[in-house]
Scaffold this motif. Structure first.
Motif, PDB file in Angstrom:
ATOM      1  N   PRO A  29       0.834  -1.206   0.000  1.00  0.00           N
ATOM      2  CA  PRO A  29       0.000   0.000   0.000  1.00  0.00           C
ATOM      3  C   PRO A  29       0.869   1.256   0.000  1.00  0.00           C
ATOM      4  CG  PRO A  29      -0.079  -1.081   2.132  1.00  0.00           C
ATOM      5  CD  PRO A  29       0.685  -1.982   1.235  1.00  0.00           C
ATOM      6  N   ARG A  30       0.470   2.227  -0.813  1.00  0.00           N
ATOM      7  CA  ARG A  30       1.203   3.494  -0.870  1.00  0.00           C
ATOM      8  C   ARG A  30       0.949   4.296   0.398  1.00  0.00           C
ATOM      9  NH1 ARG A  30      -1.419   4.083  -6.292  1.00  0.00           N
ATOM     10  NH2 ARG A  30       0.011   3.121  -7.759  1.00  0.00           N
ATOM     11  N   ASN A  31       1.940   5.093   0.769  1.00  0.00           N
ATOM     12  CA  ASN A  31       1.781   5.975   1.921  1.00  0.00           C
ATOM     13  C   ASN A  31       0.889   7.162   1.591  1.00  0.00           C
ATOM     14  OD1 ASN A  31       3.360   4.487   3.725  1.00  0.00           O
ATOM     15  ND2 ASN A  31       5.234   5.406   2.928  1.00  0.00           N
ATOM     16  N   VAL A  32       0.930   7.616   0.334  1.00  0.00           N
ATOM     17  CA  VAL A  32       0.145   8.770  -0.098  1.00  0.00           C
ATOM     18  C   VAL A  32      -0.429   8.477  -1.485  1.00  0.00           C
ATOM     19  CG1 VAL A  32       0.231  11.213  -0.719  1.00  0.00           C
ATOM     20  CG2 VAL A  32       1.612  10.382   1.180  1.00  0.00           C
ATOM     21  N   THR A  33      -1.691   8.835  -1.677  1.00  0.00           N
ATOM     22  CA  THR A  33      -2.330   8.719  -2.987  1.00  0.00           C
ATOM     23  C   THR A  33      -2.990  10.046  -3.296  1.00  0.00           C
ATOM     24  OG1 THR A  33      -2.716   6.357  -2.710  1.00  0.00           O
ATOM     25  CG2 THR A  33      -4.081   7.502  -4.323  1.00  0.00           C
ATOM     26  N   LEU A  34      -2.794  10.538  -4.492  1.00  0.00           N
ATOM     27  CA  LEU A  34      -3.389  11.785  -4.929  1.00  0.00           C
ATOM     28  C   LEU A  34      -4.595  11.469  -5.813  1.00  0.00           C
ATOM     29  CD1 LEU A  34      -3.027  14.879  -5.026  1.00  0.00           C
ATOM     30  CD2 LEU A  34      -1.624  14.548  -7.068  1.00  0.00           C
ATOM     31  N   ILE A  35      -5.738  12.040  -5.482  1.00  0.00           N
ATOM     32  CA  ILE A  35      -6.957  11.849  -6.276  1.00  0.00           C
ATOM     33  C   ILE A  35      -7.237  13.157  -7.007  1.00  0.00           C
ATOM     34  CG2 ILE A  35      -9.414  11.285  -6.197  1.00  0.00           C
ATOM     35  CD1 ILE A  35      -8.841   9.797  -3.559  1.00  0.00           C
ATOM     36  N   VAL A  36      -7.205  13.102  -8.332  1.00  0.00           N
ATOM     37  CA  VAL A  36      -7.344  14.304  -9.151  1.00  0.00           C
ATOM     38  C   VAL A  36      -8.457  14.097 -10.164  1.00  0.00           C
ATOM     39  CG1 VAL A  36      -6.145  15.832 -10.768  1.00  0.00           C
ATOM     40  CG2 VAL A  36      -4.871  14.736  -8.933  1.00  0.00           C
ATOM     41  N   GLY A  37      -9.242  15.143 -10.419  1.00  0.00           N
ATOM     42  CA  GLY A  37     -10.284  15.081 -11.433  1.00  0.00           C
ATOM     43  C   GLY A  37     -11.083  16.363 -11.448  1.00  0.00           C
ATOM     44  N   PRO A  38     -11.873  16.574 -12.493  1.00  0.00           N
ATOM     45  CA  PRO A  38     -12.697  17.787 -12.567  1.00  0.00           C
ATOM     46  C   PRO A  38     -13.833  17.757 -11.541  1.00  0.00           C
ATOM     47  CG  PRO A  38     -13.157  16.332 -14.416  1.00  0.00           C
ATOM     48  CD  PRO A  38     -12.019  15.724 -13.665  1.00  0.00           C
ATOM     49  N   ASN A  39     -14.429  18.910 -11.344  1.00  0.00           N
ATOM     50  CA  ASN A  39     -15.577  18.997 -10.434  1.00  0.00           C
ATOM     51  C   ASN A  39     -16.649  18.004 -10.858  1.00  0.00           C
ATOM     52  OD1 ASN A  39     -14.345  21.028  -9.018  1.00  0.00           O
ATOM     53  ND2 ASN A  39     -15.511  22.673  -9.973  1.00  0.00           N
ATOM     54  N   GLY A  40     -17.246  17.322  -9.879  1.00  0.00           N
ATOM     55  CA  GLY A  40     -18.333  16.389 -10.148  1.00  0.00           C
ATOM     56  C   GLY A  40     -17.885  15.021 -10.620  1.00  0.00           C
ATOM     57  N   SER A  41     -16.590  14.758 -10.602  1.00  0.00           N
ATOM     58  CA  SER A  41     -16.095  13.469 -11.113  1.00  0.00           C
ATOM     59  C   SER A  41     -16.101  12.367 -10.063  1.00  0.00           C
ATOM     60  CB  SER A  41     -14.690  13.631 -11.695  1.00  0.00           C
ATOM     61  OG  SER A  41     -13.780  14.033 -10.693  1.00  0.00           O
ATOM     62  N   GLY A  42     -16.299  12.717  -8.774  1.00  0.00           N
ATOM     63  CA  GLY A  42     -16.420  11.689  -7.743  1.00  0.00           C
ATOM     64  C   GLY A  42     -15.280  11.636  -6.739  1.00  0.00           C
ATOM     65  N   LYS A  43     -14.417  12.649  -6.707  1.00  0.00           N
ATOM     66  CA  LYS A  43     -13.297  12.651  -5.750  1.00  0.00           C
ATOM     67  C   LYS A  43     -13.804  12.595  -4.312  1.00  0.00           C
ATOM     68  CE  LYS A  43     -11.773  16.571  -7.226  1.00  0.00           C
ATOM     69  NZ  LYS A  43     -12.767  16.929  -8.220  1.00  0.00           N
ATOM     70  N   THR A  44     -14.718  13.463  -3.972  1.00  0.00           N
ATOM     71  CA  THR A  44     -15.265  13.482  -2.613  1.00  0.00           C
ATOM     72  C   THR A  44     -16.082  12.229  -2.347  1.00  0.00           C
ATOM     73  OG1 THR A  44     -15.297  15.893  -2.643  1.00  0.00           O
ATOM     74  CG2 THR A  44     -16.669  14.808  -0.984  1.00  0.00           C
ATOM     75  N   SER A  45     -16.747  11.707  -3.369  1.00  0.00           N
ATOM     76  CA  SER A  45     -17.529  10.474  -3.203  1.00  0.00           C
ATOM     77  C   SER A  45     -16.639   9.299  -2.817  1.00  0.00           C
ATOM     78  CB  SER A  45     -18.304  10.158  -4.481  1.00  0.00           C
ATOM     79  OG  SER A  45     -19.270  11.140  -4.726  1.00  0.00           O
ATOM     80  N   ILE A  46     -15.425   9.258  -3.362  1.00  0.00           N
ATOM     81  CA  ILE A  46     -14.484   8.198  -2.981  1.00  0.00           C
ATOM     82  C   ILE A  46     -14.171   8.293  -1.491  1.00  0.00           C
ATOM     83  CG2 ILE A  46     -12.085   7.417  -3.225  1.00  0.00           C
ATOM     84  CD1 ILE A  46     -12.361   8.117  -6.236  1.00  0.00           C
ATOM     85  N   LEU A  47     -13.874   9.496  -1.027  1.00  0.00           N
ATOM     86  CA  LEU A  47     -13.579   9.682   0.401  1.00  0.00           C
ATOM     87  C   LEU A  47     -14.805   9.404   1.262  1.00  0.00           C
ATOM     88  CD1 LEU A  47     -11.407  12.907   0.111  1.00  0.00           C
ATOM     89  CD2 LEU A  47     -10.633  10.541   0.307  1.00  0.00           C
ATOM     90  N   ASP A  48     -15.973   9.838   0.797  1.00  0.00           N
ATOM     91  CA  ASP A  48     -17.211   9.562   1.534  1.00  0.00           C
ATOM     92  C   ASP A  48     -17.471   8.061   1.638  1.00  0.00           C
ATOM     93  OD1 ASP A  48     -17.793  12.232   2.029  1.00  0.00           O
ATOM     94  OD2 ASP A  48     -19.153  12.423   0.316  1.00  0.00           O
ATOM     95  N   ALA A  49     -17.195   7.322   0.577  1.00  0.00           N
ATOM     96  CA  ALA A  49     -17.412   5.869   0.584  1.00  0.00           C
ATOM     97  C   ALA A  49     -16.552   5.206   1.653  1.00  0.00           C
ATOM     98  CB  ALA A  49     -17.103   5.283  -0.787  1.00  0.00           C
ATOM     99  N   ILE A  50     -15.304   5.608   1.728  1.00  0.00           N
ATOM    100  CA  ILE A  50     -14.405   5.048   2.752  1.00  0.00           C
ATOM    101  C   ILE A  50     -14.924   5.409   4.138  1.00  0.00           C
ATOM    102  CG2 ILE A  50     -12.070   5.118   3.694  1.00  0.00           C
ATOM    103  CD1 ILE A  50     -11.167   5.758   0.731  1.00  0.00           C
ATOM    104  N   GLN A  51     -15.318   6.658   4.325  1.00  0.00           N
ATOM    105  CA  GLN A  51     -15.814   7.083   5.630  1.00  0.00           C
ATOM    106  C   GLN A  51     -17.091   6.343   6.022  1.00  0.00           C
ATOM    107  OE1 GLN A  51     -17.564  10.976   6.220  1.00  0.00           O
ATOM    108  NE2 GLN A  51     -16.589  11.129   8.230  1.00  0.00           N
ATOM    109  N   VAL A  52     -18.000   6.139   5.082  1.00  0.00           N
ATOM    110  CA  VAL A  52     -19.254   5.437   5.384  1.00  0.00           C
ATOM    111  C   VAL A  52     -18.965   4.028   5.900  1.00  0.00           C
ATOM    112  CG1 VAL A  52     -21.291   4.372   4.325  1.00  0.00           C
ATOM    113  CG2 VAL A  52     -20.787   6.772   3.913  1.00  0.00           C
TER     114      VAL A  52
END
Length: 117
Positions: A29-52
């Motif tokens: 597993p990487r120590n750091v991962t960068l999530i990049v994409g345009p608005n509305g592409s699902g970056k926050t949704s990825i973090l929300d999924a992990i948190q849920v």
């Protein structure tokens, strides 16, 4: 806790993320991962999924989610689909023993601290 892989389906802005790999070329597993994409592409949704998932493991009836996010079909299921009212979040992770012990100590301190009298 270190995330190895994640797949999100029918969750918030994500219909199907495919398998997201958070490991290096050796499978660690990487120590750091960068999530990049345009608005509305699902970056926050990825973090929300992990948190849920993590918060549901802590308290499945009333998970403590970030401000503005409610534990409801209307907020969590992709496009409020009438056909599919289920979201699916699969992830693989690892946790070291010292991390698990530290987490247990924090929860014990939070929930079992004697009241001062």
């Amino acid at each position: 806790m270190k995330l190895h892989s994640l797949r999100v389906q029918n969750f918030r802005a994500i219909k199907d993320s495919g398998n997201l790999d958070f490991t290096d070329s050796l499978g660690n597993p990487r120590n750091v991962t960068l999530i990049v994409g345009p608005n509305g592409s699902g970056k926050t949704s990825i973090l929300d999924a992990i948190q849920v998932v993590v918060r549901c493991l802590e308290n499945s009836r009333e998970p403590d989610l970030r401000e503005g996010l409610e534990f409801s079909v209307q907020q969590l299921v992709y496009c409020n689909s009438r056909v599919n009212k289920h979201a699916c979040i699969d992830f693989e992770y690892s946790i070291e023993q010292d991390e698990a012990l530290a987490i247990n100590e924090v929860f014990l301190a939070l929930y079992f601290t004697p009241l001062p009298f």
